[in-house]
Structure formats: C-alpha cells, structure tokens
Write a protein that holds these residues in place. Structure first.
Motif, mmCIF file in Angstrom:
data_model
loop_
_atom_site.group_PDB
_atom_site.id
_atom_site.type_symbol
_atom_site.label_atom_id
_atom_site.label_comp_id
_atom_site.label_asym_id
_atom_site.label_seq_id
_atom_site.Cartn_x
_atom_site.Cartn_y
_atom_site.Cartn_z
ATOM 1 N N TRP A 179 32.094 49.798 37.805
ATOM 2 C CA TRP A 179 31.348 50.761 38.625
ATOM 3 C C TRP A 179 32.170 51.199 39.841
ATOM 4 O O TRP A 179 32.102 52.367 40.252
ATOM 5 C CB TRP A 179 30.027 50.145 39.086
ATOM 6 C CG TRP A 179 28.986 50.065 38.017
ATOM 7 C CD1 TRP A 179 28.526 48.958 37.383
ATOM 8 C CD2 TRP A 179 28.274 51.180 37.429
ATOM 9 N NE1 TRP A 179 27.574 49.284 36.446
ATOM 10 C CE2 TRP A 179 27.396 50.644 36.462
ATOM 11 C CE3 TRP A 179 28.296 52.555 37.636
ATOM 12 C CZ2 TRP A 179 26.550 51.438 35.696
ATOM 13 C CZ3 TRP A 179 27.445 53.356 36.879
ATOM 14 C CH2 TRP A 179 26.586 52.801 35.933
ATOM 15 N N ASN A 221 27.579 46.878 31.276
ATOM 16 C CA ASN A 221 27.236 47.667 32.463
ATOM 17 C C ASN A 221 26.858 46.803 33.664
ATOM 18 O O ASN A 221 26.242 47.271 34.613
ATOM 19 C CB ASN A 221 26.114 48.671 32.160
ATOM 20 C CG ASN A 221 24.822 47.989 31.741
ATOM 21 O OD1 ASN A 221 24.754 46.768 31.664
ATOM 22 N ND2 ASN A 221 23.817 48.785 31.465
ATOM 23 N N ASN A 233 31.989 50.485 30.499
ATOM 24 C CA ASN A 233 30.610 50.413 30.970
ATOM 25 C C ASN A 233 29.627 50.298 29.821
ATOM 26 O O ASN A 233 28.596 49.613 29.934
ATOM 27 C CB ASN A 233 30.303 51.649 31.822
ATOM 28 C CG ASN A 233 29.008 51.512 32.595
ATOM 29 O OD1 ASN A 233 27.968 51.958 32.145
ATOM 30 N ND2 ASN A 233 29.080 50.889 33.762
#
Length: 361
Positions: A310, A304, A300
């Motif tokens: 995620w 990101n 991440n």
C-alpha cells in the motif's frame, strides 16, 4: 557412506531426568516417556510423578541394534534421530475403565556423534510442545522443559581411519527467514524442506553461513553466492527464496535493473506477493510508474494486508497525480502500521511536494 564390516552392536538411549515439567492436570502430574527410532517404538518408561519443583527421575533405557549387514545401517543413524515423546497420564474418573493420556511434547536426539567416532555422549534436549500443551507460549523468564539424555554403545561404530576418510556432510539450520505468508501460525502445521546446492568434485568450496538471511553479513559475498546458485537453476520455483533475497540485495544496493530482471524471472514461474512487490519497487525506482502499478496491483491481489504494498501504491498515485487513490492507499498504509520509517518519511516528503495525499492536510 561406506558400510562397516562388523556384527550387530547395541545402541542404548537413556533418559535420566526431566526438568521444568508441567502437566495439564495439577502441579505434580504423572508422566512417561516413549522412545522411537526408524518408525519403531523402542519402549515406554515407567509412569513417574513429577516433583513440585518440576523434576522427574525417569532413568529409562531403550535400545536398538545397529547392524550394517541388514536392519539399522549407518545411513539410518546419519539421517534419522531418536524421538522422545512425553505424555501425561490423566487421573481416572468414576466408572472410567481405560487410562487416558495426553501428549505434552516431543524431543529429538541427534545420533551423529556416533558417526564421528564417539562411543558415548550426553546432552540436554528441549521438549517441543504440541499445540495446546502447557509448555506452549511460555511467559518470558519461564524455563522450557528439557530432558537429560545419555547415548552409549560398547565400542565406536567407526574406526579412526574410517572417520578421517569419511564423506559425511553435516548442515545445521539455525533459523528460517522469509517463510511463505500462507504458512501462518494459526493455520495447519507445515513441514519445511531446505535445499543447499553442494559444489561438484573439483570446484572450490563455497560455505553458506547465513545470519539474518545474509551470508556473513556481507552483501557482496552473499550476492556472489546467490548469483552463482541461481546460475544453475532452470525452474525459478525451485529457488523461490534465493531469488527473493538476491532481489532484495539488488534493491538495497540500488541496482534496480538487476532487481527488476531477478523479480521478473521468479514472478513468471513462482509468483507471490513478495515477488510482485519487489518488481513493483524496482520499477518505481526506475520511474516506470505504469509497470510499477501493475506489479503492485498483482501483489495487492495476493495479499491486501501488506502495508509496504500500500505504501508504494500511495507513492505511485502521488507521482501520477491521482489524489483520491493516493489518499486511500495512504490510509491503508497507516491502518496496517507500516514499520519502515524511512519509507513513511519518503511518502510524507512526496505528499508535501505535490500538495495532496494526506487527509490531515
């Protein structure tokens, strides 16, 4: 490659026609072709007006001398193509002295048939647009500009015996997969290098034919080939994408310990978002949640905007009982439009099991 004991021979390259040609200015632009070989300009064609149908009759011939005793050699012909650059001549404005031109695109002519015993051949080569060219981002159904090219030499460069006894290895790269995320289309132009390890003398041949990144669509055969390839490697950074592909195969076959070991090896020497993601997935499947979260956090930090990172962070937080973080990770997963429907369904199943993690509950 064995040199041919012969005097110089003229290799002629003729561009006969251009098809589906467009310009920056007007429907009938004036264009010309420049031929280059071995970093030398062979010549420019006459300036030709393109017809309303998009065709141009160039009938332009350029040439270079092949001479194994010096100058252009067999190795040059094997390694270096002829470049054909199409440019448009812009209409002169008032008080303009010098003629202005803009490059539309470039075509590549491979001369390898000359090393396979051919003395002449014809081909239709596509024109690859430069950024901003009218050929860039064509609508579906619109034909790409191309050039009709003829290559001719008075007699073959190699005899039949030399062709049969040659050691020419030809590799064709049809597509590239798992291109580094830093090489984004909107960024600077990038040069790519592809390396294939060829078996040494006396070993069994292992032809590597990739389709969608997998050898012949067969995981078992691909895995064996990848494993054999990395067994030669000391520095994992030299084979970054081989490690990525092998790790993915291990994940798909649920060999999570092997996947973890493979991704850890490449993370140490050549870390990227995808290597840390692979390690995080392997650790999560092994129910090593702390190690999984550490790896996913590294992924991440590098990127990101990866929805899959995620998604797995959401799963880790759900399993760890951290509601706020699980909901936040899930929101980013949805916002970034996770495409893996099976993974999304798995998240929903775990959310229902633990009773939290989805703000819509």
């Amino acid at each position: 490659m064995e040199q041919v004991p012969a005097t110089g021979r003229l290799v002629q390259i003729t561009v006969t026609d251009g098809y589906d040609v467009k310009g920056f200015k007007g429907e009938t632009p004036v264009t010309f072709i420049r031929a280059e070989f071995n970093q030398v300009v062979l010549g420019d064609s006459a300036k030709i007006t393109v017809s309303p149908e998009g065709t141009a009759k160039y009938n332009f011939t350029s040439s270079f001398e092949f001479n194994p005793e010096g100058g252009i050699t067999l190795d040059d012909i094997a390694h270096k193509p002829v470049f054909l650059t199409m440019s448009e001549v812009l209409p002169k404005e008032k008080k303009q002295k010098d003629e202005k031109t803009l490059v539309l695109g470039q075509a590549v002519v491979d001369l390898l048939p000359l090393l396979e015993g051919e003395s002449s051949f014809e081909m239709k080569v596509p024109l690859h647009p430069v950024p901003g060219s009218p050929f860039e981002n064509l609508r579906p159904g619109v034909k790409q500009c191309s050039l009709a090219v003829k290559v001719f030499v008075a007699e073959p460069l190699l005899t039949t015996a030399q062709v049969l006894g040659g050691n020419l290895l030809k590799v064709t790269l049809e597509a590239a997969y798992s291109v580094p995320e830093s090489f984004i289309p909107l960024g600077p132009l990038q040069n790519y290098m592809v390396g294939l390890q060829v078996p040494s003398l006396g070993e069994k041949d292992y032809p590597i034919l990739f389709k969608n990144g997998t050898l012949n669509g067969n995981h078992a055969e691909a895995k064996a080939c990848y494993e054999r390839t990395i067994s030669f490697v000391v520095d994992a950074s030299e084979m970054h994408f081989i490690f990525l592909r092998l790790g993915l195969i291990y994940l798909e076959e649920k060999e999570y310990e092997k996947a973890k070991k493979t991704y850890m090896q490449v993370c140490k020497r050549s870390p990227s978002c995808l290597t840390w993601l692979g390690l995080g997935i392997a650790c999560y499947r092994l129910e090593e949640l702390t190690e999984a979260e550490d790896a996913l956090s590294e992924a991440n930090a590098l990127n990101n905007y990866n929805a899959e990172v995620w998604a797995y962070l959401a799963l880790v937080c759900l399993k760890a009982g951290r509601q706020l973080e699980a909901e936040q990770a899930y929101k980013y997963t949805i916002k970034l439009k996770l495409k893996d429907e099976a993974l999304l369904a798995e998240i929903h199943m775990v959310q229902e099991t633990v009773g939290f993690g989805n703000p819509s509950f």
